[in-house]
Design a protein around this motif. Structure first.
Motif, PDB file in Angstrom:
ATOM      1  N   UNK A 103       0.835  -1.205   0.000  1.00 43.04           N
ATOM      2  CA  UNK A 103       0.000   0.000   0.000  1.00 43.04           C
ATOM      3  C   UNK A 103       0.867   1.252   0.000  1.00 43.04           C
ATOM      4  N   UNK A 104       1.896   1.265   0.819  1.00 42.85           N
ATOM      5  CA  UNK A 104       2.808   2.403   0.883  1.00 42.85           C
ATOM      6  C   UNK A 104       3.452   2.645  -0.476  1.00 42.85           C
ATOM      7  N   UNK A 108       3.071   5.982  -2.767  1.00 44.67           N
ATOM      8  CA  UNK A 108       4.231   6.754  -3.233  1.00 44.67           C
ATOM      9  C   UNK A 108       4.268   6.835  -4.758  1.00 44.67           C
ATOM     10  N   UNK A 109       3.853   5.764  -5.434  1.00 47.46           N
ATOM     11  CA  UNK A 109       3.791   5.770  -6.898  1.00 47.46           C
ATOM     12  C   UNK A 109       2.805   6.829  -7.387  1.00 47.46           C
ATOM     13  N   UNK A 114       1.935  12.959  -9.512  1.00 51.44           N
ATOM     14  CA  UNK A 114       1.443  14.340  -9.453  1.00 51.44           C
ATOM     15  C   UNK A 114       2.383  15.250 -10.233  1.00 51.44           C
ATOM     16  N   UNK A 115       1.825  16.296 -10.831  1.00 54.29           N
ATOM     17  CA  UNK A 115       2.689  17.244 -11.530  1.00 54.29           C
ATOM     18  C   UNK A 115       3.596  17.937 -10.521  1.00 54.29           C
ATOM     19  N   UNK A 116       4.743  18.354 -10.973  1.00 54.25           N
ATOM     20  CA  UNK A 116       5.788  18.900 -10.103  1.00 54.25           C
ATOM     21  C   UNK A 116       5.293  20.032  -9.206  1.00 54.25           C
ATOM     22  N   UNK A 159      -7.438   9.094  -6.613  1.00 50.31           N
ATOM     23  CA  UNK A 159      -6.650   8.010  -7.197  1.00 50.31           C
ATOM     24  C   UNK A 159      -6.533   6.812  -6.271  1.00 50.31           C
ATOM     25  N   UNK A 160      -6.598   7.065  -4.979  1.00 50.81           N
ATOM     26  CA  UNK A 160      -6.419   5.994  -3.990  1.00 50.81           C
ATOM     27  C   UNK A 160      -7.715   5.667  -3.267  1.00 50.81           C
TER      28      UNK A 160
END
Length: 164
Positions: A103-104, A108-109, A114-116, A159-160
């Motif tokens: 899950x972590x 993190x992926x 996300x855009x910078x 997303x999650x």
């Protein structure tokens, strides 16, 4: 200066000390803590006070306490960043399910996707930086930083959604 005069002078300078502390910290709670620590140090080292200007002595104590605390926070952040980089593949976050490490990694992926402009402030916020510090680092207004962190949270939540 007698103890009574010393105490009365400190009480009379209390508001000015709070204002100066707030200028240093930009945070009400931190300013109050800094004032309390300053007065405590002043009482502890009263015997060493040999100047005529108690206000200047208290301001010096406060400034030094603030600088020392700031340096300590920087060292802690450097250490945490170093540990995070060294243990990137070994992180074991404890969630309520047996797939916590996976899950972590998934989280993190998604964060890295996300855009910078959203990712950097969001990661700094997760590392414990305050909005003001992130804004100074990015050379942007605090409101922009808050907005970007909020947008990053919102996107990650969407997303999650399977993880909630």
């Amino acid at each position: 200066m007698t103890t009574i005069e010393f105490n009365n002078t400190i009480v009379n300078l209390e508001e000015q000390l709070r204002v100066y502390a707030y200028r240093l910290t930009n945070n009400r709670e931190d300013a109050l803590d800094l004032c309390q620590e300053t007065v405590l140090k002043a009482f502890m080292y009263k015997a060493k006070f040999s100047h005529n200007n108690l206000k200047a002595w208290l301001y010096t104590i406060m400034k030094n306490l603030f600088i020392n605390a700031y340096r300590k926070k920087l060292k802690q952040r450097e250490w945490m960043a170093h540990e995070t980089n060294n243990n990137l593949g070994k992180v074991n976050v404890s969630f309520d399910n047996p797939y916590s490490t996976q899950n972590y990694k998934d989280i993190m992926k998604e964060l890295d996707k996300l855009e910078e402009s959203l990712r950097t402030p969001f990661k700094m916020f997760l590392e414990g930086f305050k909005y003001r510090e992130i804004a100074e680092h990015a050379n942007l207004p605090i409101g922009t930083i808050k907005s970007r962190i909020f947008q990053g949270r919102k996107i990650l939540a969407e997303q999650l959604a399977d993880y909630s």
